[in-house]
Motif scaffolding. Structure first.
Motif, PDB file in Angstrom:
ATOM      1  N   SER A 185     -14.618  -8.651 -12.476  1.00 23.02           N
ATOM      2  CA  SER A 185     -13.784  -9.900 -12.237  1.00 23.02           C
ATOM      3  C   SER A 185     -13.524  -9.818 -10.881  1.00 23.02           C
ATOM      4  O   SER A 185     -13.426  -8.981 -10.216  1.00 23.02           O
ATOM      5  CB  SER A 185     -12.867 -10.187 -13.158  1.00 23.02           C
ATOM      6  N   ASP A 186     -12.650 -11.303 -10.405  1.00 20.72           N
ATOM      7  CA  ASP A 186     -12.349 -10.963  -9.011  1.00 20.72           C
ATOM      8  C   ASP A 186     -10.808 -10.983  -9.014  1.00 20.72           C
ATOM      9  O   ASP A 186     -10.242 -10.799  -7.870  1.00 20.72           O
ATOM     10  CB  ASP A 186     -12.514 -12.625  -8.679  1.00 20.72           C
ATOM     11  N   VAL A 187     -10.369 -10.648 -10.050  1.00 20.26           N
ATOM     12  CA  VAL A 187      -8.652 -10.278 -10.225  1.00 20.26           C
ATOM     13  C   VAL A 187      -8.269  -9.283  -9.422  1.00 20.26           C
ATOM     14  O   VAL A 187      -7.490  -9.373  -8.497  1.00 20.26           O
ATOM     15  CB  VAL A 187      -8.132 -10.418 -11.720  1.00 20.26           C
ATOM     16  N   PRO A 188      -9.135  -8.087  -9.814  1.00 17.10           N
ATOM     17  CA  PRO A 188      -8.334  -6.738  -9.123  1.00 17.10           C
ATOM     18  C   PRO A 188      -8.444  -7.091  -7.390  1.00 17.10           C
ATOM     19  O   PRO A 188      -7.623  -6.528  -6.866  1.00 17.10           O
ATOM     20  CB  PRO A 188      -9.059  -5.645  -9.507  1.00 17.10           C
ATOM     21  N   ALA A 189      -9.812  -7.559  -7.112  1.00 10.32           N
ATOM     22  CA  ALA A 189     -10.182  -7.769  -5.667  1.00 10.32           C
ATOM     23  C   ALA A 189      -8.771  -8.398  -5.043  1.00 10.32           C
ATOM     24  O   ALA A 189      -8.344  -8.214  -3.785  1.00 10.32           O
ATOM     25  CB  ALA A 189     -11.411  -8.346  -5.346  1.00 10.32           C
ATOM     26  N   GLU A 190      -8.577  -9.729  -5.743  1.00 14.40           N
ATOM     27  CA  GLU A 190      -7.495 -10.435  -5.123  1.00 14.40           C
ATOM     28  C   GLU A 190      -6.136  -9.990  -5.087  1.00 14.40           C
ATOM     29  O   GLU A 190      -5.525 -10.023  -3.972  1.00 14.40           O
ATOM     30  CB  GLU A 190      -7.465 -11.918  -6.134  1.00 14.40           C
ATOM     31  N   LEU A 191      -5.707  -9.196  -6.003  1.00 16.43           N
ATOM     32  CA  LEU A 191      -4.686  -8.421  -5.978  1.00 16.43           C
ATOM     33  C   LEU A 191      -4.470  -7.489  -5.030  1.00 16.43           C
ATOM     34  O   LEU A 191      -3.398  -7.407  -4.472  1.00 16.43           O
ATOM     35  CB  LEU A 191      -4.398  -7.824  -7.316  1.00 16.43           C
ATOM     36  N   ARG A 240      -3.606  -8.638  -1.577  1.00 18.13           N
ATOM     37  CA  ARG A 240      -2.137  -8.957  -1.471  1.00 18.13           C
ATOM     38  C   ARG A 240      -1.228  -7.683  -1.504  1.00 18.13           C
ATOM     39  O   ARG A 240      -0.101  -7.868  -1.020  1.00 18.13           O
ATOM     40  CB  ARG A 240      -1.841  -9.976  -2.555  1.00 18.13           C
ATOM     41  N   SER A 241      -1.553  -6.701  -2.003  1.00 24.03           N
ATOM     42  CA  SER A 241      -0.771  -5.494  -2.146  1.00 24.03           C
ATOM     43  C   SER A 241      -1.429  -4.029  -2.189  1.00 24.03           C
ATOM     44  O   SER A 241      -2.418  -3.885  -2.782  1.00 24.03           O
ATOM     45  CB  SER A 241      -0.063  -5.754  -3.624  1.00 24.03           C
ATOM     46  N   VAL A 242      -0.895  -3.185  -1.406  1.00 26.57           N
ATOM     47  CA  VAL A 242      -1.182  -1.834  -1.256  1.00 26.57           C
ATOM     48  C   VAL A 242      -1.291  -1.180  -2.752  1.00 26.57           C
ATOM     49  O   VAL A 242      -2.277  -0.509  -2.924  1.00 26.57           O
ATOM     50  CB  VAL A 242      -0.510  -1.059  -0.104  1.00 26.57           C
ATOM     51  N   VAL A 243      -0.116  -1.406  -3.315  1.00 26.26           N
ATOM     52  CA  VAL A 243      -0.143  -0.750  -4.834  1.00 26.26           C
ATOM     53  C   VAL A 243      -1.048  -1.444  -5.651  1.00 26.26           C
ATOM     54  O   VAL A 243      -1.686  -0.475  -6.209  1.00 26.26           O
ATOM     55  CB  VAL A 243       1.431  -1.392  -5.202  1.00 26.26           C
ATOM     56  N   ALA A 244      -1.508  -2.457  -5.599  1.00 24.31           N
ATOM     57  CA  ALA A 244      -2.360  -2.974  -6.528  1.00 24.31           C
ATOM     58  C   ALA A 244      -3.843  -2.314  -6.128  1.00 24.31           C
ATOM     59  O   ALA A 244      -4.643  -2.049  -6.786  1.00 24.31           O
ATOM     60  CB  ALA A 244      -2.534  -4.510  -6.371  1.00 24.31           C
ATOM     61  N   ARG A 245      -4.148  -2.223  -4.933  1.00 26.60           N
ATOM     62  CA  ARG A 245      -5.491  -1.576  -4.180  1.00 26.60           C
ATOM     63  C   ARG A 245      -5.316  -0.210  -4.764  1.00 26.60           C
ATOM     64  O   ARG A 245      -6.513   0.219  -5.247  1.00 26.60           O
ATOM     65  CB  ARG A 245      -5.575  -1.724  -2.745  1.00 26.60           C
ATOM     66  N   LEU A 246      -4.337   0.562  -4.844  1.00 30.85           N
ATOM     67  CA  LEU A 246      -4.293   2.073  -5.204  1.00 30.85           C
ATOM     68  C   LEU A 246      -4.403   2.087  -6.789  1.00 30.85           C
ATOM     69  O   LEU A 246      -5.268   2.906  -7.110  1.00 30.85           O
ATOM     70  CB  LEU A 246      -3.062   2.776  -4.866  1.00 30.85           C
ATOM     71  N   VAL A 247      -3.963   1.227  -7.531  1.00 33.03           N
ATOM     72  CA  VAL A 247      -3.872   1.287  -9.017  1.00 33.03           C
ATOM     73  C   VAL A 247      -4.998   0.783  -9.363  1.00 33.03           C
ATOM     74  O   VAL A 247      -5.753   1.217 -10.231  1.00 33.03           O
ATOM     75  CB  VAL A 247      -2.750   0.611  -9.350  1.00 33.03           C
ATOM     76  N   LEU A 248      -5.638  -0.533  -9.010  1.00 33.91           N
ATOM     77  CA  LEU A 248      -6.544  -1.351  -9.524  1.00 33.91           C
ATOM     78  C   LEU A 248      -7.996  -1.145  -8.932  1.00 33.91           C
ATOM     79  O   LEU A 248      -8.923  -1.731  -9.423  1.00 33.91           O
ATOM     80  CB  LEU A 248      -6.124  -2.835  -9.502  1.00 33.91           C
TER      81      LEU A 248
END
Length: 143
Positions: A91-97, A100-108
Motif C-alpha cells: 500500500s502507499d501508507v508506509p511510503a507516505e509515512l 515524513r519521518s526517519v523513524v517510520a522509514r527505519l521501522v516500516l
C-alpha cells in the motif's frame, strides 16, 4: 530464595538479556551497513543482513514484552510482524509515512521487496536458535 523469587529473578534476567540482544542487533545492523560500504561489498549484503537483523530485533522485543515466551512462538511472532510490515508496503501508507519521518522509514520501510520475506525468515530462524540455546543454558544453570 523462594520459588516465586527465583521466577522473578528469571524474568528480570531474561529481560536484561533481551535488552542486550536488542542493542547488539542494532549495533550489528549499523556495523554491517558501515562495513559493506567500507569494504566494497554490494549494498545487497547490508540490505539483506539488515532484513534478518530486523527480525532478530523484533524477536528480542517480543521476549522483552513476554519473557516467558517459548522460542518458536517468539520467532513466529517476530516473523509474522516482519512479514506484515513488508506486505503493508504494497500500500502507499508506509511510503507516505517514510517520507515524513526517519523513524517510520527505519521501522516500516517504503517499498515491497519479495526477497526480504526470505531474509526475515533467516533472521527468525537464527533468533529462534539462539533464544532456544540461551533458554536451555539458563534452565541447566538453575536446575
Amino acid at each position: 530464595m523462594t520459588n516465586g523469587g527465583m521466577r522473578g529473578y528469571g524474568v528480570a534476567r531474561t529481560r536484561l538479556v533481551a535488552c542486550v540482544a536488542a542493542l547488539l542487533a542494532v549495533a550489528a545492523g549499523l556495523g554491517v551497513r558501515a562495513g559493506a560500504a567500507r569494504t566494497g561489498l554490494g549494498p545487497e549484503v547490508a540490505k539483506y543482513a539488515g532484513d534478518a537483523l530486523y527480525t532478530v530485533l523484533v524477536q528480542t522485543l517480543v521476549v522483552l514484552a513476554a519473557p516467558r515466551v517459548r522460542p518458536p512462538v517468539a520467532a513466529g511472532v517476530a516473523l509474522a510482524i516482519s512479514w506484515a510490515v513488508e506486505f503493508a508496503q504494497l500500500s502507499d501508507v508506509p511510503a507516505e509515512l517514510s517520507r515524513r519521518s526517519v523513524v517510520a522509514r527505519l521501522v516500516l520501510g517504503s517499498t515491497f521487496n519479495a526477497p526480504d520475506l526470505f531474509w526475515y525468515a533467516v533472521g527468525a530462524g537464527c533468533a529462534w536458535a539462539v533464544h532456544g540455546w540461551l533458554r536451555g543454558r539458563s534452565r541447566t544453570a538453575v536446575g
